[in-house]
Design an enzyme around this catalytic site. Structure first.
Site, PDB file in Angstrom:
ATOM      1  CB  SER A 123      -0.951  -0.047   1.195  1.00  0.00           C
ATOM      2  OG  SER A 123      -1.990   0.903   1.064  1.00  0.00           O
ATOM      3  CG  ASP A 226      -6.788  -2.311  -3.465  1.00  0.00           C
ATOM      4  OD1 ASP A 226      -7.060  -1.123  -3.223  1.00  0.00           O
ATOM      5  OD2 ASP A 226      -5.847  -2.921  -2.927  1.00  0.00           O
ATOM      6  CG  HIS A 256      -5.978  -2.090   0.371  1.00  0.00           C
ATOM      7  ND1 HIS A 256      -5.035  -1.979  -0.628  1.00  0.00           N
ATOM      8  CD2 HIS A 256      -5.450  -1.436   1.444  1.00  0.00           C
ATOM      9  CE1 HIS A 256      -3.998  -1.289  -0.187  1.00  0.00           C
ATOM     10  NE2 HIS A 256      -4.208  -0.962   1.073  1.00  0.00           N
TER      11      HIS A 256
END
Length: 286
Positions: A123, A226, A256
């Site tokens: 991320s 995501d 995610h």
């Protein structure tokens, strides 16, 4: 933003997945003023080196919260990993977090002068992995950058996506997946605002970095539910166009960070994810 930190902190304190593998040696050090945890795999002489950058939208997350995950990576990939406790926004805005990552990277390069480094992150940490690696490339240290392993990384600020990409329908995941994942579009906007990097700065929008074609190898993974799905697809396509060796795994229907959700229903998915991730790390490091 404080509400986000409270919620995620409670989740991370309640669930510890994967469980910490205590056969992996862990040592806390301060490298150039930056807290760093060094993980060493058991029974491996002269293991390859990697830096790991935790997730959290540049505003939350820590070495401790991803300790179990990094221990797992260390043991499975038989790699010595330096997990970086970079400073967090909004108290410490761009480029302070990146400065911390670069400080640790340079310290490791000085300590191990004949080895190159793999940069791993998830991320926002995936963004830090790309940004740290590309900054070193720009500084003439590309031969010491083994490659990048980025899991659902931020690769471009939404305001810096080209009109051509948008016209071709190549950047729609912020809208399509807005309510399907924890990192909603509004949450991502808040993270960007707190971090404070200019949208077109290539240290944030690494997709725009002029040194992208000098990377050695890149492995990425993302779920197609995501918001960051198209960040990964655009980066993949850019690397292919630049003839950078790249491998990318996409997981239909998964949001995610699905690889770390502590749910029995995800065991098969997580086994596949970790198997592919291990293969990706080994490919980058070979």
């Amino acid at each position: 933003m404080q509400g986000w930190k409270t919620i995620v902190g409670k989740l991370m304190s309640r669930y510890d997945f994967p469980l910490p593998d205590l056969s992996v040696q862990a040592e806390d050090k301060i490298l150039g003023g930056v807290p760093t945890r060094i993980y060493t795999p058991p029974d491996v002489a002269d293991p390859p080196l990697a830096l790991y950058f935790h997730a959290g939208g540049w505003v939350m997350g820590s070495i401790d919260e991803e300790d179990g995950f990094v221990r797992t990576l260390c043991k499975l990939a038989r790699t010595r990993i330096f997990s970086v406790g970079y400073r967090l926004a909004p108290e410490f805005r761009f480029p302070m977090a990146l400065d911390d990552c670069l400080t640790v990277a340079r310290s490791v390069l000085e300590t191990y002068p004949v080895q190159s480094i793999c940069f791993i992150g998830a991320s926002a940490g995936g963004n830090m992995a790309f940004s740290t690696a590309l900054t070193l490339v720009s500084d003439g240290l590309g031969d010491r950058v083994q490659g990048v392993v980025a899991l659902a990384p931020v690769t471009v600020h939404p305001d810096s996506v080209s009109a051509d990409n948008r016209d071709r329908g190549e950047y729609t995941s912020y809208e399509e997946n807005d309510r399907l994942t924890i990192n909603t579009g509004s949450a991502m906007r808040s993270f960007f605002d707190c971090y404070g990097a200019p949208p077109d700065d290539p240290r944030l929008s690494c997709l725009l970095h002029p040194g992208l074609g000098k990377l050695n190898k890149v492995y990425m993974a993302v779920g197609d539910a995501d918001t960051l799905r198209d960040d990964v697809r655009l980066m993949r396509d850019a690397l292919v166009a630049l003839e950078v060796p790249v491998k990318c795994d996409e997981y239909p229907g998964y949001p995610h960070f699905s690889w770390l959700f502590p749910s029995p229903a995800l065991r098969e998915h997580q086994a596949l994810f970790f198997g592919n991730l291990l293969s990706g790390i080994c490919w980058v490091c070979e």
